[in-house]
Design a protein around this motif. Structure first.
Motif, PDB file in Angstrom:
ATOM      1  N   HIS A 188      23.240  61.988  33.807  1.00 11.55           N
ATOM      2  CA  HIS A 188      22.603  62.801  32.884  1.00 11.55           C
ATOM      3  C   HIS A 188      23.706  63.655  31.904  1.00 11.55           C
ATOM      4  O   HIS A 188      23.638  64.751  31.775  1.00 11.55           O
ATOM      5  N   TYR A 189      24.838  62.806  31.707  1.00 10.25           N
ATOM      6  CA  TYR A 189      25.806  63.567  31.085  1.00 10.25           C
ATOM      7  C   TYR A 189      26.060  62.600  29.750  1.00 10.25           C
ATOM      8  O   TYR A 189      25.648  61.453  29.669  1.00 10.25           O
ATOM      9  N   PRO A 242      27.742  72.480  34.209  1.00 11.48           N
ATOM     10  CA  PRO A 242      26.844  71.454  33.736  1.00 11.48           C
ATOM     11  C   PRO A 242      25.441  71.963  33.713  1.00 11.48           C
ATOM     12  O   PRO A 242      24.619  71.306  32.846  1.00 11.48           O
ATOM     13  N   SER A 258      25.083  67.767  28.837  1.00 16.32           N
ATOM     14  CA  SER A 258      24.191  67.191  29.817  1.00 16.32           C
ATOM     15  C   SER A 258      22.703  67.164  29.297  1.00 16.32           C
ATOM     16  O   SER A 258      22.337  68.006  28.378  1.00 16.32           O
ATOM     17  N   THR A 305      32.230  71.073  27.720  1.00 18.77           N
ATOM     18  CA  THR A 305      30.664  70.781  28.002  1.00 18.77           C
ATOM     19  C   THR A 305      30.690  69.346  28.423  1.00 18.77           C
ATOM     20  O   THR A 305      31.196  68.720  28.017  1.00 18.77           O
ATOM     21  N   ARG A 306      29.636  69.229  29.528  1.00 13.86           N
ATOM     22  CA  ARG A 306      29.095  67.839  29.560  1.00 13.86           C
ATOM     23  C   ARG A 306      28.373  67.345  28.785  1.00 13.86           C
ATOM     24  O   ARG A 306      27.884  66.050  29.081  1.00 13.86           O
ATOM     25  N   ARG A 352      24.098  71.026  38.785  1.00 12.41           N
ATOM     26  CA  ARG A 352      23.775  69.993  38.104  1.00 12.41           C
ATOM     27  C   ARG A 352      22.447  69.929  37.550  1.00 12.41           C
ATOM     28  O   ARG A 352      21.555  70.381  37.836  1.00 12.41           O
ATOM     29  N   ARG A 372      30.955  60.996  31.498  1.00 11.21           N
ATOM     30  CA  ARG A 372      30.682  60.578  32.696  1.00 11.21           C
ATOM     31  C   ARG A 372      29.649  59.369  32.439  1.00 11.21           C
ATOM     32  O   ARG A 372      28.772  59.647  31.891  1.00 11.21           O
ATOM     33  N   ALA A 430      20.269  64.565  37.646  1.00  5.75           N
ATOM     34  CA  ALA A 430      21.508  64.301  37.897  1.00  5.75           C
ATOM     35  C   ALA A 430      21.923  63.485  39.171  1.00  5.75           C
ATOM     36  O   ALA A 430      21.270  63.961  40.216  1.00  5.75           O
TER      37      ALA A 430
END
Length: 360
Positions: free
Chosen positions: A65-66, A332, A27, A24-25, A283, A61, A287
């Motif tokens: 937004h991550y 994401p 986010s 998972t990111r 996204r 990242r 993001a």
């Protein structure tokens, strides 16, 4: 539409999956904000552990937004879980201070009882030099230098011997990273997108995780075919150098099991978006649009459709077939409830057919 129709129907050698994970990111969007995104991330790890997943991975990242700092997140998530391993996929070493990262990693691993798994990369990305500062060498050379220093640090090696006053410790003191987690180095992996990174991992004596982006493939070679070749190169090189059984290899894969007509429609739309705009697909609101990947880069396919179609497609994918562990790549832009649904449907329908047994 499912990817199964375009795959080679000939059977391939399929390794039963020792572990099942997800990526998972962590986010967040402009409406709920970052604090809610982080809390949702912890809930996702808790639910994955309840379902029997053996590993959960979070992507790093910067400036978006991550999740930008995985280790504090893992330290927090580890206090809400007991069994699931927590891993970074991946941390680019170009912008890491290797000693500070080793200190944070050792601290985190001890706090979560030896469940940390770090995947690191040494790719040539130098997008943020304007923020982090430039170096005298190229990005890849610098990343490899920092990777080597980091591996020495987490192994407990002497980093410096004090030879004169004013160096923060008595003369003759041997400085090592503390707190030291003795087994952490055995849980470090190379994030691999090419044959060269697979060779590098084997030479360093660390594990391998193959992601959703690849480069330097042969003309006409599919994503899965090249991924299988990367895995075979890692294992062959490891045996040649070390003479022992190589560690298990993980692959990240986008596997979206459509257990209802509505879900199949939703996942097909994501599949089309990913094939159309690549890594910019799905996204969260607010993001940044990612930079276009270099020419020649391959993006992994999306395995989507009914459970039966997905099982057949996954069985005939050479990369997934060759791996020991599958890591489910979560879109994401999906929310907590959508991601939990994905984890649940995969664990209940496709994963048992892959030879997976939950950790309960």
């Amino acid at each position: 539409m499912t990817i199964a129709a375009s795959l080679n129907p000939q059977p391939v050698s399929f390794r039963p999956k020792q572990r099942l994970g997800f990526n998972t990111r962590v986010s967040f969007n402009d409406e709920a904000g970052p604090a809610q995104g982080l809390r949702d991330g912890i809930e996702l790890f808790k639910e994955a552990e309840r379902l029997g997943y053996q590993s959960g991975w979070a992507y790093q990242r910067h400036f978006d937004h991550y999740l930008s700092s995985p280790l504090p997140f893992f330290a927090a998530a580890g206090q809400h879980t007991r069994r699931i391993h927590l891993g970074s996929a991946v941390i680019p070493m170009r912008y890491q201070d290797p000693i500070l990262l080793a200190e944070a990693a050792g601290t985190t691993d001890l706090l979560i009882d030896g469940r940390l798994e770090l995947a690191i990369s040494t790719g040539a990305n130098a997008a943020f030099d304007a923020v982090f500062g430039t170096v005298d060498t190229d990005a890849r050379t610098e990343a490899k230098r920092r990777q080597a220093r980091f591996l020495s640090a987490i192994a407990g090696e002497v980093l410096h011997t004090v030879v004169s006053p004013g160096q923060g410790a008595p003369q003759g003191a041997e400085l090592r990273v503390t707190p030291h987690s003795p087994t952490l180095r055995s849980r470090i992996r190379q994030g691999s997108a090419s044959l060269s990174s697979a060779v590098q991992a084997a030479e360093l004596g660390i594990g391998l995780i193959s992601g959703t982006v690849q480069h330097d493939q042969a003309e006409g070679e599919t994503f899965g075919q090249y991924q299988a070749r990367i895995i075979e190169t890692f294992r062959t090189t490891w045996l040649t150098i070390w003479g022992t059984e190589p560690p298990p290899v993980a692959v990240a894969a986008s596997i979206l099991v459509g257990t209802t007509a509505d879900l199949r429609e939703k996942y097909a739309a994501y599949d089309l978006e990913r094939r159309t705009i690549g890594i910019a697909a799905s996204r969260p609101k607010g993001a940044l649009a990612p930079a276009s990947p270099p020419a020649g880069v391959q993006i992994s396919p999306v395995f989507q459709g009914t459970p039966d179609h997905v099982i057949e497609a996954v069985f005939h994918d050479p990369g997934i077939a060759a791996a020991d562990e599958v890591v489910l790549f979560l879109p994401p832009g999906f929310g907590l409830a959508e991601n939990i649904r994905l984890l649940t449907d995969l664990a209940e329908t496709v994963a048992p057919a892959l030879g997976w047994s939950p950790a309960l």
